[in-house]
Write an enzyme that holds these catalytic residues in place. Structure first.
Site, short mmCIF file in Angstrom:
data_model
loop_
_atom_site.label_atom_id
_atom_site.label_comp_id
_atom_site.label_asym_id
_atom_site.label_seq_id
_atom_site.Cartn_x
_atom_site.Cartn_y
_atom_site.Cartn_z
N LYS A 51 41.59 41.33 41.10
CA LYS A 51 42.23 40.42 40.15
C LYS A 51 43.49 41.10 39.60
O LYS A 51 43.46 42.28 39.25
CB LYS A 51 41.26 40.10 39.01
N SER B 139 39.03 32.81 34.23
CA SER B 139 40.38 33.12 34.65
C SER B 139 40.47 33.79 36.03
O SER B 139 41.54 33.89 36.61
CB SER B 139 41.04 34.05 33.62
N SER C 71 34.83 34.53 32.60
CA SER C 71 35.88 34.46 33.62
C SER C 71 35.48 34.97 34.99
O SER C 71 36.22 34.78 35.95
CB SER C 71 37.12 35.21 33.13
#
Length: 463
Positions: free
Chosen positions: A80, A155, A179
């Site tokens: 990420k 996210s 997330s």
């Protein structure tokens, strides 16, 4: 050959160790796969193909000599873009860090590299990890692999999509209110938010330092266990993960007033079938209470928005115009929170943690849905919904305010063929225990096979 890219980390590792598959070959196949499907899904901000191939060549030489670092040896993993990577662009999903190339890896990336993982690229995310849609105003919208008109969750949306679409065998995600777990659920994959501080957050851009977690996102629970062991530095040590034949003696706590609040009827049907399967495996589902839950969850909003403003305040003074509209709304909300409110929220949180531990005596894990609603259409969110979206879509924030380990495992599909996730929340440092429970459930079903069979995103417009 693309079927290789949907195999488990566990099986792929064995093939590399047996010299049936080379890390270079696997990395090249992964890069080719990314080129094929990435334009439609937009799961990555940066694809580090040159660096990945360099890593793979070193790992291939080691494998040919019979040296295998861990089950991740030669396996492509995404990171990420909230987590810094040496010599690879790290943006945080923001234009503010649009040119930042760190000179060192985050602790968790370093550990994965030491375990032999190949870092294939940096996954797209909701800007600064502050939202659930992964509609990034700077790097584009990431699309749900089951229906490209819909969000993948966030996210860590890019991490989930890359894993679900065979562009990585797993990914690093971050989780402040869900997330990791929400996008895993909405994309049909697995993910675990470990016990708070079990995995180092060093080298990650913070959202909320008392709520942030770093964890693995994979296609299966066992693969998450393999990644997690590397992420906590257990490389070279014997795995403590054990496969269970059944769930006899396992007690699962269920607090219906919270877990079923706001749930879509179709999602509820999927979850109830999952509960029946858990019981058929021998588990006992026990109704429990969770006193102070409402005030604790409200406190999470206060804590998160206070802490995120504290981190971003210096950046806002210099680059305030570069933030997306939903983040600007969050910052205004956070600025209006008093120190007294923040301290009281932390006090309520501490009280809730102690109360929940009392309720969980004799309980192996709490269970419920990960997402209570299917994903909504891309482009339908307004900034004023930014803070509440996670609470509307899922039941993930509970585990963050607790700091307890929590995971999401695929458990079926709605009538419109959107994945649904089953959530399990364990006691502190029972990460392996809840993964073993979830793994037993997962192996009794066939939901993970659907990822390989999904072709819907191949029909998306590649514009």
């Amino acid at each position: 050959m693309s079927e290789l890219l949907f195999d488990t980390i566990d099986n792929t590792s064995r093939r590399i160790a047996d010299k049936e598959l080379s890390p270079v070959e696997l990395t090249k196949l992964t890069i080719e796969r990314i080129r094929q499907v990435e334009p439609a899904l937009n799961a990555f901000i940066t694809v580090s193909d040159e660096q990945a191939l360099e890593q793979a060549k070193v790992l291939e030489t080691e494998a040919q000599k019979g040296y295998i670092r861990s089950p991740l040896h030669g396996v492509p993993i995404a990171v990420k873009d909230m987590v810094q990577t040496k010599d690879i662009l790290t943006t945080g999903g923001s234009k503010i860090f649009g040119d930042w190339v760190p000179d060192e890896d985050a602790a968790v990336v370093r550990l994965l590299k030491e375990a032999g993982a190949v870092i294939i690229g940096k996954a797209n995310l909701h800007e600064f990890a502050m939202g659930v849609t992964t509609e990034n105003p700077h790097y584009g919208r990431t699309r749900n692999p089951w229906n490209g008109k819909y969000i993948p969750g966030g996210s860590s949306g890019g991490s989930a999509v890359a894993t679900a679409a065979g562009m990585a065998f797993g990914a690093i995600g971050t989780d402040t209110a869900g997330s990791i777990r929400l996008p895993a659920a909405m994309c049909g994959t697995a993910g675990i938010k470990p016990t708070y501080d079990l995995v180092s957050r060093e080298g990650g851009l913070p959202f909320s330092w008392s709520l942030d977690h770093v964890g693995p996102m994979t296609r299966t629970i066992k693969d998450s266990a393999i990644m997690l062991e590397a992420m906590i530095g257990l490389n070279g040590q014997k795995s403590t993960f054990n496969e269970r034949d059944n769930l006899k003696g396992i007690k699962l706590g269920f607090y219906e007033p919270y877990m079923y609040s706001g749930i879509d009827s179709d999602v509820k049907n999927v979850i109830e079938k999952a509960f029946q399967q858990l019981e058929s495996l021998g588990a006992e589902i026990i109704p429990i209470e969770l006193p102070f839950i409402d005030s604790a969850l409200e406190g999470l909003k206060t804590i998160a928005q206070s802490e995120v403003v504290a981190y971003h305040e210096p950046l806002l003074k210099k680059h305030g115009d570069l933030y997306g509209d939903d983040l600007k709304y969050r910052f205004q909300y956070g600025r209006d929170i008093s120190a007294t409110s923040y301290i009281n929220a932390q006090r309520v949180r501490k009280k809730f943690i102690q109360s929940t531990l009392t309720q969980m005596k004799g309980i192996d894990a709490l269970i419920g849905p990960t997402n209570v609603q299917p994903p909504f259409e891309i482009g339908t969110m307004v900034p004023e919904q930014a803070i509440s979206n996670m609470f509307v879509l899922g039941k993930t924030p509970l585990a963050n305010v607790l700091g307890f380990p929590a995971l999401s495992v695929a458990c079926g599909f709605t009538k419109d063929h959107f994945p649904v996730g089953l959530q399990m929340i364990g006691k502190p440092f029972s990460d392996h225990h809840i993964m073993e429970i979830a793994d037993c459930y997962e192996r009794s079903e066939s939901w993970t096979a659907a990822l390989k069979e999904n072709k819907s995103y191949l029909e998306l417009n590649h514009s």
